[in-house]
Design a protein around this motif. Structure first.
Motif, short mmCIF file in Angstrom:
data_model
loop_
_atom_site.label_atom_id
_atom_site.label_comp_id
_atom_site.label_asym_id
_atom_site.label_seq_id
_atom_site.Cartn_x
_atom_site.Cartn_y
_atom_site.Cartn_z
N ASP A 159 77.35 25.75 42.20
CA ASP A 159 76.67 24.69 41.44
C ASP A 159 77.26 23.32 41.75
N ARG A 160 78.59 23.21 41.76
CA ARG A 160 79.22 21.92 42.08
C ARG A 160 78.95 21.51 43.52
N THR A 161 78.93 22.48 44.43
CA THR A 161 78.66 22.19 45.84
C THR A 161 77.24 21.68 46.00
N PHE A 162 76.26 22.36 45.39
CA PHE A 162 74.87 21.92 45.46
C PHE A 162 74.70 20.52 44.87
N SER A 163 75.36 20.28 43.75
CA SER A 163 75.30 18.97 43.11
C SER A 163 75.89 17.90 44.04
N TYR A 164 77.00 18.21 44.69
CA TYR A 164 77.62 17.28 45.63
C TYR A 164 76.70 17.00 46.82
N PHE A 165 76.11 18.05 47.38
CA PHE A 165 75.19 17.87 48.51
C PHE A 165 74.02 16.96 48.13
N LYS A 193 73.03 13.16 49.48
CA LYS A 193 71.69 13.23 50.08
C LYS A 193 71.61 14.14 51.30
N HIS A 194 72.39 15.23 51.27
CA HIS A 194 72.31 16.25 52.32
C HIS A 194 71.20 17.23 51.95
N LYS A 195 70.20 17.36 52.80
CA LYS A 195 69.08 18.27 52.53
C LYS A 195 69.47 19.69 52.91
N PHE A 196 69.15 20.62 52.02
CA PHE A 196 69.45 22.03 52.24
C PHE A 196 68.49 22.87 51.40
N GLN A 222 72.64 24.69 38.82
CA GLN A 222 71.67 24.20 39.79
C GLN A 222 70.66 25.30 40.11
N LYS A 223 69.40 24.93 40.15
CA LYS A 223 68.36 25.90 40.53
C LYS A 223 68.44 26.20 42.01
#
Length: 191
Positions: free
Chosen positions: A142-148, A152-155, A177-178
């Motif tokens: 969740d923290r990694t997705f939020s950071y990305f 503005k890193h698209k994944f 994060q969903k």
């Protein structure tokens, strides 16, 4: 917040017991992941793909990881730096052994290149149809997705699970994060 955390922990305990039963019933199901992965939009366009080394009762990712390599993709695996609260993805080298990292999970050596993946496969204890996954409680993904998202890193994110890990509703809070897809041995769910 405390009530949500307590509810999530109770949900984790129940689902961990269910997963043990699923693992016993579904030994060869990881091969079906590849059949369902074909339905993932633009899979061939992704260059750097993060996966994980399955542990305990998780559906095996060995076939999935080998498929990623066979398709000439760059496979990276999650690592946790000592004091970090988010994941770092390091390039996997088939010629080098993995080392034992935090929580006893195998990961690439610290000398391996850090990468930003386009596609991220995640483990989970449970998932629901609106895109929430129940992890193991560390909050790293969740923290990694939020950071990305912040940089503005698209994944694209894909939880990997047994189909029977689907539940009506995953208890979640504002930090969760969903995910975009859920890949199971039976189908690929698009959220």
């Amino acid at each position: 917040m405390i009530k949500t955390k307590e509810s999530k922990n109770n949900q984790r305990k129940i689902l961990e017991k269910k997963k043990i039963l699923l693992k016993k019933e579904n030994n060869d199901t990881s091969k079906n992941l590849i059949k369902n992965l074909i339905n993932l939009d633009k899979f061939n366009d992704y260059k750097i793909i993060a996966s994980f080394v399955s542990i305990k009762t998780e559906i095996s990712t060995k076939v999935l990881n080998n498929y990623i390599i066979k398709k000439n993709k760059i496979l990276c695996l999650p690592t946790i730096k000592k004091e970090s609260k988010k994941l770092i993805f390091r390039k996997y080298d088939v010629k080098k052994d993995l080392i034992v990292g935090k929580y006893g999970i195998k990961e690439p050596d610290k000398i391996n290149e850090e990468l930003l993946p386009d596609l991220i496969f995640t483990p989970c204890l449970a998932f629901d149809k609106i895109g929430y996954r129940l992890g193991y409680g560390g909050g790293y993904y969740d923290r990694t997705f939020s950071y990305f998202k912040k940089i503005k890193h698209k994944f694209v994110s894909v939880a990997v699970a047994f189909d029977d890990q689907k539940i009506e509703k995953v208890i979640h809070d504002s930090n969760d994060q969903k995910i975009n897809y859920i890949l199971t041995e039976k189908k690929l769910y698009k959220v």
